[in-house]
Structures are given as structure tokens and as C-alpha cells.
Design an enzyme around this catalytic site. Structure first.
Site, PDB file in Angstrom:
ATOM      1  N   TRP A   8       0.812  -1.212   0.000  1.00  0.00           N
ATOM      2  CA  TRP A   8       0.000   0.000   0.000  1.00  0.00           C
ATOM      3  C   TRP A   8       0.847   1.264   0.000  1.00  0.00           C
ATOM      4  CZ3 TRP A   8      -4.127  -1.254  -2.069  1.00  0.00           C
ATOM      5  CH2 TRP A   8      -4.746  -2.481  -1.789  1.00  0.00           C
ATOM      6  N   ASP A  54      -1.177   6.584   6.507  1.00  0.00           N
ATOM      7  CA  ASP A  54      -2.293   5.716   6.137  1.00  0.00           C
ATOM      8  C   ASP A  54      -2.479   4.732   7.279  1.00  0.00           C
ATOM      9  OD1 ASP A  54      -3.990   3.758   5.175  1.00  0.00           O
ATOM     10  OD2 ASP A  54      -2.758   3.233   3.437  1.00  0.00           O
ATOM     11  N   LYS A  70     -12.064  -1.926   8.176  1.00  0.00           N
ATOM     12  CA  LYS A  70     -11.260  -2.859   8.972  1.00  0.00           C
ATOM     13  C   LYS A  70     -11.761  -2.854  10.425  1.00  0.00           C
ATOM     14  CE  LYS A  70      -8.366  -2.680   5.359  1.00  0.00           C
ATOM     15  NZ  LYS A  70      -8.107  -3.748   4.392  1.00  0.00           N
TER      16      LYS A  70
END
Length: 415
Positions: free
Chosen positions: A153, A222, A246
Site C-alpha cells: 500500500w 495511512d 477494517k
């Protein structure tokens, strides 16, 4: 009343019937028979009380059962209004109360300082890979940014940012994403507009247990896959973003927490929906926000608050992940986690079965056996293979104990 009775009194929840009001049988028995006939061979969960699978998915992930039941209860009649939250105008005062409460809960849970704006946006974490540089890379004249790349990511984020300015990866290229490079190996640019890192790499299971030192440069993180899993000192960051799917809710909403002085430096080419100033000035209502996802996030944060807040989540998450990592360490190499011990994720535990690089046949048997025992979504990401157990807030200690017991039994059978 008759139309409402016909449209809503079916025995199968959450189905959209492919028929008009004129074709719905009037009698309940006939109607249910027609429904069963129409959807023959299709599986529909009948009740929330039946035994649930144990979901170890990486995201969208398990939600607390009480949240699901509350959402089910309010789905067709929200707060006694007679309409669903799915039908509610985002400009209505009723949704305004939901939005305000969601922000208030988030500010309380993370002790967010007053000089930070909170926005509820769309586009996911990947959208923020663009939005961050579009809004922040112009903070300084050189339009450059430093990135720490420790997994899929952060790698994608760095690549996307290259479209909007000069991007530098601050450390030597890694052979694989199993570690966080030593800070002594970083070459930071004091003229960078910001330094970017991903606090937990969902695919590879790499998590920071320290805060990168930036020497005064704005820090961006992030936090998609460890957001709300432990206390965070928001004041140390210029910007935090996280997809909700999540720990914070369901897919569809992305939270952005940004210091006020960083707003208003966007590039000319920044799309208006990604413009932090526009969204902050409009209280996340410049365009239609993800109403239902924000509502679910509100319920999840209430659940977190009622279950002890950030400190309690941190304790439970450490307990759950340690249970699996300790078992891996004690397996004499039958289970192997490739990630360095100092940066193993509490959220996403990747491991191989049988040997270091994994035994394909054994891993297939492991997944089949887990599925037979009601444990789902344990297959590793397609880019790395193996097994991955995601242990987000809603995954209970009992869920993890069930996985640990299965792992022990599988070890005895196949070692």
C-alpha cells in the site's frame, strides 16, 4: 397500509423481490410460496441467531454482532421516522445528527485536538493516495515528498504521488516486505512537504511500533488497517486517513483527520471532491456522502466506547495476536511468519504452513479444514500466498482461541 404489508412482510430478510405491487400475492402463505419458488436454490440467512462463521477477513471485515443487530433493527424504520437510513436525505436534520455524533465520538476516542478537521469522504484509501499529494505536496515551493515504503500500500501510494510532484523513497530498496528499514538508513529531505508512511501493511503484516522522526516535516499516515486499534497521539501527525472497513465500520467511507493549517494548499488540478478545503468548509457535505457507511461507523464507535475505548482495544489486540505468534514460534518451523518480530502486525498475521516458503498441499488442507470448522477468509493475499489471519477489533478472543486450537491440532496431525 396494504402496499406496505405486501412489500415488507416477507419471511426472507434483505431481499429485493423482482415483482411489482400488482403481482405480489395477497395472502401471506401464497406470497411466501411464490418467494421460495422465485429464489429456489439461492441461500438466504434466516436469522442473526444461527451459528455465525468466524470471519478472519482482511477487509471488509467482521463487525460486532451488536452493531449488525442494531442496524438490522433500524434498517426499515430509523429512529422511529418510518423510513430507512438508506432513504434519508444527507441534508436532513436527522442525518445531520448522525454525522455530528459520529465526529464527536471519533474526537472523543482519539482525543483529536480542536485545530484538526475531521472529514468523511469517499474513494477509499486508494483515493487518498491521490488526494494527499494533491492537497499537500504544494505546501513548499519544491513540491516534493518523502515516502517510507514497507509494503504494497505504501508502494502504491508513492507511485501515485509521482504524478503530482517529486517523490523520494528515503531508504534503500527492500528485498521483500518483511521489515521496517532502520531509521538510521533513511535520508530525509528537510525541504519535503511531507513524509508519508503506512502504519500497518495489511498484505504483508508489517506494523510500526514507533513514530517516525521527521525533524519538523509534516507527518502523514495511512492507518486504514490499524485505525482505532490502539491509542494515537493525533497531535504528532499532520494528516491521518483510514478506510473504515477494517476496525471502524463497513466499506464506503474514508476518514481524513487533518491539521487546519495544512488545508488550502491544493494544486490547481485537484478535483473538487478531493479538495480538503471544500470538503472541510462543507462539513463533508459538498456532495452526497456515504450515509449508511457513516451511520455504521457511528454504531461501531459507540461499541468501542462502551467496551473500554482505545486502551481496551489495544490490550485485547495484543492478547489476540500474541496467542497466534506464540503458537507459530513454538511450532518448530511447521508454521512460519516471515515478518521480523519487532514489526509483526497485531492486525494481520501472515504465515506459511509446512516450511518457510509454504507447502502448497498442506496449506490447501489447512484452509479446507478451517472452512469445515466455520473459519473463513484465511487465505493469504494473492500476491504473497500462504495464510493470513486478520484480528481486527470485532474478532473476539474466543474466535482467536478457536483458530489456535485448530492450528495446534493440525500441527499434531501433519508434523
Amino acid at each position: 397500509a396494504e402496499e406496505e404489508e405486501r412489500g415488507r412482510s416477507c419471511s426472507i430478510p434483505f431481499t429485493a423481490l423482482h415483482c411489482t405491487a400488482n403481482t405480489i400475492p395477497a395472502k401471506k402463505e401464497e406470497r411466501n410460496s411464490r418467494i421460495n419458488e422465485t429464489f429456489e436454490g439461492t441461500y438466504f440467512p434466516q436469522t442473526m441467531e444461527q451459528k455465525q462463521p468466524i470471519n478472519f477477513g482482511a477487509g471488509p471485515a467482521k463487525l460486532p454482532q451488536s452493531v449488525l443487530l442494531q442496524a438490522q433493527k433500524e434498517l426499515v424504520n430509523f429512529n422511529g421516522l418510518g423510513i430507512s437510513i438508506l432513504e434519508m436525505s444527507h441534508r436532513s436534520s436527522d442525518f445531520g445528527k448522525v454525522l455530528k455524533k459520529t465526529e464527536a465520538l471519533l474526537r472523543e476516542l482519539l482525543t483529536i485536538p480542536d485545530n484538526y478537521k475531521v472529514m468523511f469522504l469517499q474513494g477509499g484509501g486508494s483515493g487518498q493516495f491521490s488526494a494527499v499529494p494533491l492537497n499537500l505536496i504544494g505546501l513548499k515551493e519544491d513540491k516534493c515528498a518523502d515516502y517510507i515504503v514497507t509494503g504494497t500500500w505504501s508502494e502504491k501510494a508513492a507511485k501515485e504521488a509521482e504524478k503530482y510532484g517529486k517523490v523520494k523513497v528515503v531508504h534503500p530498496k527492500l528485498d521483500g516486505y518483511t521489515q521496517i528499514p532502520e531509521p538510521s538508513s533513511w535520508t530525509l529531505n528537510p525541504e519535503a512537504s511531507y513524509i508519508y508512511f503506512c502504519s500497518n501493511e495489511t498484505v504483508h503484516g508489517v506494523e510500526y511500533n514507533f513514530l517516525p522522526e521527521t525533524n519538523g516535516v509534516v507527518l502523514v499516515s495511512d492507518m486504514s488497517s490499524n485505525f482505532l486499534s490502539r491509542p494515537v497521539d493525533v497531535s504528532k501527525y499532520g494528516l491521518i486517513f483510514a478506510g473504515a472497513q477494517k476496525n471502524a465500520g463497513c466499506a464506503g467511507v474514508t476518514v481524513v483527520i487533518v491539521r487546519e493549517d495544512l488545508i488550502g494548499h491544493h494544486l490547481n488540478e485537484c478535483p473538487v471532491v478531493f479538495n480538503y478545503k471544500v470538503q472541510a468548509d462543507n462539513n463533508s457535505l459538498y456532495n452526497t456522502p456515504p450515509v449508511f457507511s457513516i451511520y455504521i461507523m457511528c454504531l461501531v464507535m459507540e461499541w468501542i466506547k462502551n467496551n473500554g475505548g482505545m486502551a481496551a482495544m489495544a490490550t485485547l489486540n495484543k492478547q489476540k495476536s500474541s496467542m497466534i505468534y506464540d503458537l507459530i514460534s513454538a511450532s518448530n518451523g511447521f508454521y512460519v511468519c516471515p515478518v521480523d518480530e519487532v514489526c509483526r502486525s497485531r492486525m494481520n498475521v501472515p504465515f506459511r504452513v509446512g516450511k518457510k516458503d509454504g507447502d502448497e498441499e498442506l496449506e490447501k488442507k489447512f484452509l479446507e479444514g478451517a472452512s469445515q470448522r466455520g473459519m473463513i477468509s484465511l487465505k493469504g493475499h494473492r500476491s504473497v500466498g500462504g495464510i493470513r489471519a486478520s484480528l481486527y477489533n470485532a474478532v473476539t478472543v474466543e474466535d482467536v482461541e478457536a483458530l489456535a486450537t485448530y492450528m495446534k491440532n493440525f500441527l499434531k496431525e501433519h508434523q
